[in-house]
Design a protein around this motif. Structure first.
Motif, PDB file in Angstrom:
ATOM      1  N   LEU A  75       6.816  -0.937  11.444  1.00  0.00           N
ATOM      2  CA  LEU A  75       6.001  -2.119  11.189  1.00  0.00           C
ATOM      3  C   LEU A  75       6.836  -3.387  11.298  1.00  0.00           C
ATOM      4  O   LEU A  75       7.993  -3.428  10.854  1.00  0.00           O
ATOM      5  CB  LEU A  75       5.393  -2.058   9.783  1.00  0.00           C
ATOM      6  N   VAL A  76       6.254  -4.419  11.876  1.00  0.00           N
ATOM      7  CA  VAL A  76       6.818  -5.772  11.843  1.00  0.00           C
ATOM      8  C   VAL A  76       5.881  -6.602  10.970  1.00  0.00           C
ATOM      9  O   VAL A  76       4.710  -6.788  11.316  1.00  0.00           O
ATOM     10  CB  VAL A  76       6.928  -6.384  13.256  1.00  0.00           C
ATOM     11  N   LEU A  77       6.395  -7.066   9.823  1.00  0.00           N
ATOM     12  CA  LEU A  77       5.556  -7.732   8.832  1.00  0.00           C
ATOM     13  C   LEU A  77       5.927  -9.203   8.691  1.00  0.00           C
ATOM     14  O   LEU A  77       7.121  -9.565   8.710  1.00  0.00           O
ATOM     15  CB  LEU A  77       5.712  -7.058   7.464  1.00  0.00           C
ATOM     16  N   ASP A  78       4.926 -10.037   8.556  1.00  0.00           N
ATOM     17  CA  ASP A  78       5.158 -11.437   8.227  1.00  0.00           C
ATOM     18  C   ASP A  78       5.918 -11.510   6.903  1.00  0.00           C
ATOM     19  O   ASP A  78       5.496 -10.907   5.901  1.00  0.00           O
ATOM     20  CB  ASP A  78       3.821 -12.171   8.109  1.00  0.00           C
ATOM     21  N   ALA A  79       7.043 -12.206   6.893  1.00  0.00           N
ATOM     22  CA  ALA A  79       7.945 -12.182   5.736  1.00  0.00           C
ATOM     23  C   ALA A  79       7.301 -12.768   4.489  1.00  0.00           C
ATOM     24  O   ALA A  79       7.346 -12.160   3.406  1.00  0.00           O
ATOM     25  CB  ALA A  79       9.244 -12.917   6.064  1.00  0.00           C
ATOM     26  N   ASP A  80       6.707 -13.940   4.596  1.00  0.00           N
ATOM     27  CA  ASP A  80       6.135 -14.574   3.412  1.00  0.00           C
ATOM     28  C   ASP A  80       4.938 -13.784   2.877  1.00  0.00           C
ATOM     29  O   ASP A  80       4.783 -13.606   1.671  1.00  0.00           O
ATOM     30  CB  ASP A  80       5.706 -16.013   3.749  1.00  0.00           C
ATOM     31  N   GLY A  81       4.104 -13.287   3.755  1.00  0.00           N
ATOM     32  CA  GLY A  81       2.912 -12.569   3.326  1.00  0.00           C
ATOM     33  C   GLY A  81       3.198 -11.192   2.748  1.00  0.00           C
ATOM     34  O   GLY A  81       2.366 -10.639   2.020  1.00  0.00           O
ATOM     35  N   SER A  82       4.364 -10.631   3.057  1.00  0.00           N
ATOM     36  CA  SER A  82       4.667  -9.270   2.591  1.00  0.00           C
ATOM     37  C   SER A  82       5.804  -9.217   1.588  1.00  0.00           C
ATOM     38  O   SER A  82       6.281  -8.129   1.254  1.00  0.00           O
ATOM     39  CB  SER A  82       5.037  -8.395   3.795  1.00  0.00           C
ATOM     40  N   GLN A  83       6.253 -10.363   1.076  1.00  0.00           N
ATOM     41  CA  GLN A  83       7.451 -10.390   0.241  1.00  0.00           C
ATOM     42  C   GLN A  83       7.362  -9.472  -0.980  1.00  0.00           C
ATOM     43  O   GLN A  83       8.279  -8.711  -1.281  1.00  0.00           O
ATOM     44  CB  GLN A  83       7.729 -11.829  -0.216  1.00  0.00           C
ATOM     45  N   ALA A  84       6.243  -9.525  -1.682  1.00  0.00           N
ATOM     46  CA  ALA A  84       6.096  -8.688  -2.880  1.00  0.00           C
ATOM     47  C   ALA A  84       6.095  -7.200  -2.506  1.00  0.00           C
ATOM     48  O   ALA A  84       6.724  -6.373  -3.190  1.00  0.00           O
ATOM     49  CB  ALA A  84       4.811  -9.056  -3.622  1.00  0.00           C
ATOM     50  N   THR A  85       5.444  -6.859  -1.425  1.00  0.00           N
ATOM     51  CA  THR A  85       5.412  -5.461  -0.977  1.00  0.00           C
ATOM     52  C   THR A  85       6.801  -5.003  -0.547  1.00  0.00           C
ATOM     53  O   THR A  85       7.218  -3.878  -0.861  1.00  0.00           O
ATOM     54  CB  THR A  85       4.422  -5.301   0.195  1.00  0.00           C
ATOM     55  N   ILE A  86       7.532  -5.859   0.150  1.00  0.00           N
ATOM     56  CA  ILE A  86       8.892  -5.524   0.597  1.00  0.00           C
ATOM     57  C   ILE A  86       9.785  -5.236  -0.606  1.00  0.00           C
ATOM     58  O   ILE A  86      10.583  -4.277  -0.605  1.00  0.00           O
ATOM     59  CB  ILE A  86       9.480  -6.667   1.445  1.00  0.00           C
ATOM     60  N   GLU A  87       9.656  -6.013  -1.655  1.00  0.00           N
ATOM     61  CA  GLU A  87      10.483  -5.798  -2.855  1.00  0.00           C
ATOM     62  C   GLU A  87      10.179  -4.435  -3.484  1.00  0.00           C
ATOM     63  O   GLU A  87      11.090  -3.743  -3.958  1.00  0.00           O
ATOM     64  CB  GLU A  87      10.236  -6.930  -3.858  1.00  0.00           C
ATOM     65  N   ARG A  88       8.922  -4.029  -3.477  1.00  0.00           N
ATOM     66  CA  ARG A  88       8.582  -2.712  -4.019  1.00  0.00           C
ATOM     67  C   ARG A  88       9.129  -1.600  -3.122  1.00  0.00           C
ATOM     68  O   ARG A  88       9.675  -0.600  -3.613  1.00  0.00           O
ATOM     69  CB  ARG A  88       7.052  -2.576  -4.158  1.00  0.00           C
ATOM     70  N   LEU A  89       9.008  -1.783  -1.819  1.00  0.00           N
ATOM     71  CA  LEU A  89       9.489  -0.756  -0.898  1.00  0.00           C
ATOM     72  C   LEU A  89      11.007  -0.631  -0.930  1.00  0.00           C
ATOM     73  O   LEU A  89      11.553   0.455  -0.716  1.00  0.00           O
ATOM     74  CB  LEU A  89       9.024  -1.068   0.537  1.00  0.00           C
ATOM     75  N   ARG A  90      11.700  -1.702  -1.202  1.00  0.00           N
ATOM     76  CA  ARG A  90      13.171  -1.655  -1.263  1.00  0.00           C
ATOM     77  C   ARG A  90      13.665  -0.789  -2.422  1.00  0.00           C
ATOM     78  O   ARG A  90      14.809  -0.334  -2.415  1.00  0.00           O
ATOM     79  CB  ARG A  90      13.745  -3.067  -1.405  1.00  0.00           C
ATOM     80  N   ARG A  91      12.820  -0.554  -3.393  1.00  0.00           N
ATOM     81  CA  ARG A  91      13.206   0.301  -4.521  1.00  0.00           C
ATOM     82  C   ARG A  91      13.036   1.780  -4.168  1.00  0.00           C
ATOM     83  O   ARG A  91      13.133   2.645  -5.038  1.00  0.00           O
ATOM     84  CB  ARG A  91      12.366  -0.049  -5.751  1.00  0.00           C
ATOM     85  N   ASN A  92      12.804   2.060  -2.870  1.00  0.00           N
ATOM     86  CA  ASN A  92      12.639   3.425  -2.358  1.00  0.00           C
ATOM     87  C   ASN A  92      11.486   4.157  -3.029  1.00  0.00           C
ATOM     88  O   ASN A  92      11.506   5.383  -3.179  1.00  0.00           O
ATOM     89  CB  ASN A  92      13.929   4.234  -2.523  1.00  0.00           C
ATOM     90  N   GLU A  93      10.503   3.397  -3.465  1.00  0.00           N
ATOM     91  CA  GLU A  93       9.328   4.004  -4.046  1.00  0.00           C
ATOM     92  C   GLU A  93       8.351   4.390  -2.930  1.00  0.00           C
ATOM     93  O   GLU A  93       8.309   3.743  -1.887  1.00  0.00           O
ATOM     94  CB  GLU A  93       8.643   3.026  -5.009  1.00  0.00           C
ATOM     95  N   PRO A  94       7.547   5.427  -3.142  1.00  0.00           N
ATOM     96  CA  PRO A  94       6.504   5.738  -2.162  1.00  0.00           C
ATOM     97  C   PRO A  94       5.505   4.586  -2.086  1.00  0.00           C
ATOM     98  O   PRO A  94       5.404   3.770  -3.007  1.00  0.00           O
ATOM     99  CB  PRO A  94       5.850   7.003  -2.717  1.00  0.00           C
ATOM    100  N   ILE A  95       4.778   4.538  -1.012  1.00  0.00           N
ATOM    101  CA  ILE A  95       3.752   3.510  -0.865  1.00  0.00           C
ATOM    102  C   ILE A  95       2.699   3.687  -1.957  1.00  0.00           C
ATOM    103  O   ILE A  95       2.231   4.793  -2.210  1.00  0.00           O
ATOM    104  CB  ILE A  95       3.109   3.599   0.528  1.00  0.00           C
TER     105      ILE A  95
END
Length: 242
Positions: A118-138
């Motif tokens: 996936l290529v995600l818009d940085a500002d629109g996905s910032q909160a989701t990116i922070e959750r994914l960086r914790r290696n949590e499942p979607i």
């Protein structure tokens, strides 16, 4: 004593037992030869051989000949049957061993992995990116972002080998140490899947992808890598779709 002497002696011993039938002569050979195999299994192969019509005709001729030659024909022919049965026994064992190896090898090579990129818009996905960086499942809270056409600027799904061959994760070298921030920045996200999801293919809409991500909640998957914040011009791959 040579092998021929041993064979001649065994023939004489079996002939003295008056093996009036092929069946009895075969049993005598199996006892005398003391083969390092299960006699009954060799016997089964011999029985299968004897069911063929050409061999049955030959057996009848041997029996008729034996009546004029003191059982020598039966003794010799039964020896040939034992040899043929032994060959079939070992061929079957070798075939079973090959099948076991083939099954084992196929079991090791069928674990194909798939990549969702996936290529995600940085500002629109910032909160989701922070959750994914914790290696949590979607989680369900991330699904709307990951399926939004206004945030997902590119998507691709394929096998791991295809992903490596296309070098989809590569960015232009001059942007690898990017430290700036722009409203046009993006994140690159790699997700490992156990199996492909049809709604992630080209031509699917946001509702299709929402359904696929919702289904993915109950399936094994893994966040492999998330890039640093990058300018949109750092990524020039043409294999992605929206």
């Amino acid at each position: 004593m040579t092998a021929l002497d041993i064979f001649t002696k065994l023939c004489a011993e079996i002939e003295q037992q008056s093996p009036e039938s092929i069946d009895r002569a075969v049993n005598c050979w199996l006892q005398k030869l003391r083969l390092p195999v299960e006699p009954n299994e060799v016997r089964n192969h011999i029985n299968l051989l004897c069911r063929h019509q050409p061999l049955q005709t030959m057996l009848n001729r041997v029996v008729q000949e034996s009546q004029r030659s003191n059982m020598k024909s039966i003794v010799l022919f039964s020896f040939l049957l034992v040899g043929a049965g032994l060959v079939l026994y070992y061929l079957k064992r070798a075939n079973q061993a090959n099948n076991d190896r083939s099954w084992s090898t196929s079991g090791r090579t069928t674990s194909q992995q798939y990549i969702l990129f996936l290529v995600l818009d940085a500002d629109g996905s910032q909160a989701t990116i922070e959750r994914l960086r914790r290696n949590e499942p979607i989680k369900s809270s991330s699904i709307e972002t990951l399926s939004s056409t206004s945030i997902v600027e590119g998507i691709w799904q394929g096998t791991e080998s295809e992903f490596q061959n296309l070098r989809l994760a590569e960015v232009l070298p001059e942007f690898q140490d990017y430290q700036g921030e722009s409203p046009f920045d993006v994140y690159l996200v790699q997700i490992e899947l156990q199996e492909p999801e049809p709604e992630f293919k080209k031509g699917s809409n946001s509702m299709d992808r929402y359904t696929a991500f919702r289904r993915l909640l109950g399936k094994p998957h893994k966040i492999l890598e998330i890039s640093n914040r990058l300018p949109r011009e750092a990524y020039k791959k043409t294999h992605l779709y929206r």
